[in-house]
Design a protein around this motif. Structure first.
Motif, PDB file in Angstrom:
ATOM      1  N   ARG A 199      46.310  40.590  41.820  1.00 12.01           N
ATOM      2  CA  ARG A 199      47.448  40.906  41.592  1.00 12.01           C
ATOM      3  C   ARG A 199      47.587  41.784  40.359  1.00 12.01           C
ATOM      4  N   LEU A 200      48.009  43.009  40.769  1.00 14.85           N
ATOM      5  CA  LEU A 200      48.144  44.210  39.571  1.00 14.85           C
ATOM      6  C   LEU A 200      49.662  44.270  39.095  1.00 14.85           C
ATOM      7  N   GLU A 201      50.179  44.430  38.162  1.00 17.38           N
ATOM      8  CA  GLU A 201      51.431  44.230  37.683  1.00 17.38           C
ATOM      9  C   GLU A 201      51.729  45.490  36.771  1.00 17.38           C
ATOM     10  N   HIS A 202      52.422  46.471  37.110  1.00 17.48           N
ATOM     11  CA  HIS A 202      52.518  47.835  36.492  1.00 17.48           C
ATOM     12  C   HIS A 202      51.527  48.194  35.731  1.00 17.48           C
ATOM     13  N   VAL A 203      50.322  48.308  36.233  1.00 14.77           N
ATOM     14  CA  VAL A 203      49.229  48.925  35.775  1.00 14.77           C
ATOM     15  C   VAL A 203      49.169  50.372  35.341  1.00 14.77           C
ATOM     16  N   LYS A 204      49.071  50.682  34.453  1.00 14.22           N
ATOM     17  CA  LYS A 204      48.738  52.225  33.735  1.00 14.22           C
ATOM     18  C   LYS A 204      47.337  52.356  33.267  1.00 14.22           C
ATOM     19  N   ARG A 205      46.890  53.689  33.481  1.00 15.52           N
ATOM     20  CA  ARG A 205      45.642  54.109  32.788  1.00 15.52           C
ATOM     21  C   ARG A 205      45.744  55.704  32.700  1.00 15.52           C
ATOM     22  N   SER A 206      45.545  56.146  31.535  1.00 18.92           N
ATOM     23  CA  SER A 206      45.284  57.519  31.478  1.00 18.92           C
ATOM     24  C   SER A 206      43.914  57.952  30.683  1.00 18.92           C
ATOM     25  N   PHE A 207      43.561  59.229  31.077  1.00 18.92           N
ATOM     26  CA  PHE A 207      42.460  59.794  30.390  1.00 18.92           C
ATOM     27  C   PHE A 207      42.638  60.937  29.772  1.00 18.92           C
ATOM     28  N   THR A 208      42.065  61.234  28.685  1.00 19.19           N
ATOM     29  CA  THR A 208      42.082  62.304  27.802  1.00 19.19           C
ATOM     30  C   THR A 208      40.990  63.401  28.357  1.00 19.19           C
TER      31      THR A 208
END
Lengths: 402, 225
Positions: free
Chosen positions: B3-12
């Protein structure tokens, strides 16, 4: 992951990169071998010098004329006096001490020795019958100097083995006559051949009574007085009594130096041990260099094995485990190569020992231990950084690379 | 299961932040067979890495079998990966110096399983994947299909609940790819949750449930209303 599995895995990865492993082993082994060989040489030199010194005699106390001190100017120097000479009566007076078993005065000069047409320059030693026992010399043939009053200038001499050969060749030497300077001496005996010791070759020596030597060289002075104390415990008493007797005889002036063989031995021991430590230390630097090399190669290895590390992480190896694997690799590598280096060093020492049989070569245990410990230490120390770097690798990036 | 809830991931990238996952919420039940498709750079691999605990979300919640795994430390995450998750990669990622059998054994070694039990489990798996006579071959001596079968065996030897496959057929020819897919699909029948990243529609369409990702977001989900 168990320790056995860790070690197996590490040895597997070492075997997997054979050239790299062999090169690293070579570097480390050379370092260890250098330490072992160099300290073996230093230790050999130390044992050689100590052995030579011990063979000069046991429980020796040596009296030298003059005072080797740098505490200032003695009043005598200001009026142009040279230190008082050591004379035969001084030697006789020393026998009053009951710590002294026997003593031999020594006076040295050089003279032309001849037997008929054969002649050569020789070193002439004036002494007494006691010298034979004090210096541990042995007779090859005939008798040593007669045990008479030291002041008696009898015309007998004892030849060194080489002098005997050169002056007499195949003739019988004992009973023959040798001319030293302008005097003739009857040969009473020949010393056993014993070779050089401490740069002093008894094979090329002619020994005559000390009083005869004084006449021959027209002097009263003694070069040394060799004293043998009654036992090891009496050495210091013999020394202090010799000092006080001579002090009394020389009107209260401390113008002789009395040294003990033990003190000389201890000094040589210290100097040569320091020398061994120094060369060992220099060789140990090569171990540090080998350590840095290992670090370098491990860093390259990690770059090459990025994928493998990423994979290990993906299938559940925690960072600590990755570090352990690289530690194990470094430890194994250092262990095997330092043992190989040790063997190499021992072989090298053995070969050198064969080439120079007089040198009692052999690496001291502390040097071997230190070399092994340094090798292991540097190997493991320099793997800390690569291991940490491996453990920190981001598995996503590591696996993305092809 | 997942279960994933509002998962965010960003890279630079350079000095620009690039969002790889923008607010993903997703639920995958135990035993589901899911394919994730989408163009390159759509974030599908990042999503897979996130599920596989190889990457951490910047924000949001990840529950695996009811456990909040996004808060675990590295050590604990490694243990979860070891016990619950199996990975299959496009480039197999076999250790080149180890034999097929040893590659399969690796997770068991890491888990500290007793050597006798290890051998028995590896032998069983080799037999069921038809690799018994290849056990002592090193990866370079195996064909692509055999390599991927070894990799799948390695991924399943710990009997994980979730199997993650990133382009498992990407480096294989069609026929071999189909064999490998059959093998993976066989595993779902035993109750394994299979999540597959691919951009090959022929393969992605075989899954019971298909997700399509575009620009870091779920563009479509065949199960979502």
């Amino acid at each position: 992951m168990t320790l056995t599995d860790t070690l197996l895995f590490a040895s597997g990865s070492l075997r997997g990169a054979r050239t790299r492993t062999l090169l690293m082993m070579l570097a480390m082994a050379i370092g260890v071998a250098a330490v072992v060989v160099l300290t073996a040489l230093g230790e050999g030199a130390r044992r050689y010098v100590i052995g030579e010194f011990s063979s000069l005699g046991t429980n020796l106390v040596i009296v030298l004329p003059g005072r080797s001190e740098t505490s200032g100017i003695s009043p005598g120097m200001l009026v142009g006096q040279i230190p008082r000479e050591l004379v035969l009566d001084d030697a006789q007076a020393l026998l009053r001490s009951n710590a002294i078993r026997r003593l031999a005065p020594l006076s040295v000069g050089s003279a032309q020795a001849s037997n008929g047409a054969r002649n050569r320059e020789v070193m002439v030693l004036g002494s007494t019958a006691q010298l034979l026992a004090i210096r541990h010399m042995e007779m090859g043939e005939g008798q040593f100097l007669p045990d008479t009053d030291a002041r008696l200038a009898s015309s007998v001499c004892v030849l060194g083995a080489k002098i005997r050969r050169e002056l007499f060749a195949n003739e019988a030497a004992v009973g023959g006559w040798v001319k030293l300077g302008d005097r003739r001496f009857r040969v009473s005996g020949v010393l056993k051949e014993q070779g050089e010791s401490m740069g002093f070759n008894t094979d090329e020596l002619v020994i005559i009574p000390v009083a005869s030597a004084h006449q021959l060289f027209n002097t009263q002075a003694l070069l040394r007085i060799l004293i043998e104390a009654k036992g090891r415990d009496e050495i210091l008493r013999a020394r202090s009594e010799a000092e006080s007797i001579l002090l009394a005889r020389h009107s209260g002036e401390r113008d002789v130096t009395v040294i003990t063989q033990d003190a000389i031995l201890a000094t040589f021991d210290r100097i040569l041990r320091a020398l061994t430590l120094a060369v060992g230390g220099i060789a140990a630097i090569s171990l540090a260099v080998a350590g840095i090399l290992i670090m370098n190669v491990m860093l390259i290895a990690i770059a090459q094995r990025t994928q493998e590390i990423g994979l290990l992480k993906a299938i559940g190896a925690p960072p600590a485990q990755i570090r352990k694997l690289f530690f194990a690799e470094a430890a194994l590598l250092s262990l095997v190569s330092s043992l190989a280096g040790w063997a190499l060093g021992e072989i090298g020492s053995f070969v050198i020992g064969r080439a120079y049989p007089t040198l009692p070569i052999g690496a001291p245990w502390w040097a071997v231990l230190a070399a092994l410990a340094t090798a292991l230490g540097t190997g493991i120390l320099f793997s800390v950084m690569p291991a940490r770097r491996a453990a920190k690798l981001d598995p996503v990036l590591a696996l993305a690379r092809r | 299961m997942i279960r994933l809830e509002h998962v965010k991931r960003s890279f630079t990238v350079g000095d620009q932040p690039v969002a790889a996952l923008r607010d993903i919420s997703l639920h995958i039940a135990a035993g589901e067979y899911v394919s994730i498709m989408g163009p390159s750079g759509s974030g599908k691999s990042t999503l897979l890495n996130m599920i596989g605990l190889l990457d951490r979300p910047d924000a949001g919640l990840y529950l695996l079998a009811g456990q909040d795994v996004s808060q675990l430390n590295e050590e604990q995450q490694a243990q979860v990966r070891r016990d619950k998750i199996g990975f299959v990669f496009q480039f197999f990622h076999l250790v080149p110096r180890l034999t097929a059998a040893m590659n399969i054994e690796l997770p068991l070694i890491l888990a500290g399983v007793d050597p006798q039990e290890r051998k028995q489990r590896v032998d069983e798996l080799l037999a069921s994947y038809g690799l018994t006579n290849r056990a002592d071959h090193r990866p370079e001596q195996l064909s692509g299909g055999q390599r991927q079968r070894v990799a799948i065996a390695r991924a399943t030897i710990m009997r994980p609940a979730v199997l993650l496959a990133d382009e498992p057929t990407g480096n294989l020819d069609r026929a071999t790819g189909r064999e490998v897919m059959a093998l993976l699909e066989g595993l779902t029948e035993q109750g394994v949750t299979l999540i597959l990243v691919t951009h090959d529609h022929e393969i992605g369409d075989r899954a019971q449930r298909q997700l399509v990702m575009v620009d870091g977001q779920l563009a479509s989900d065949t199960r979502q209303p």
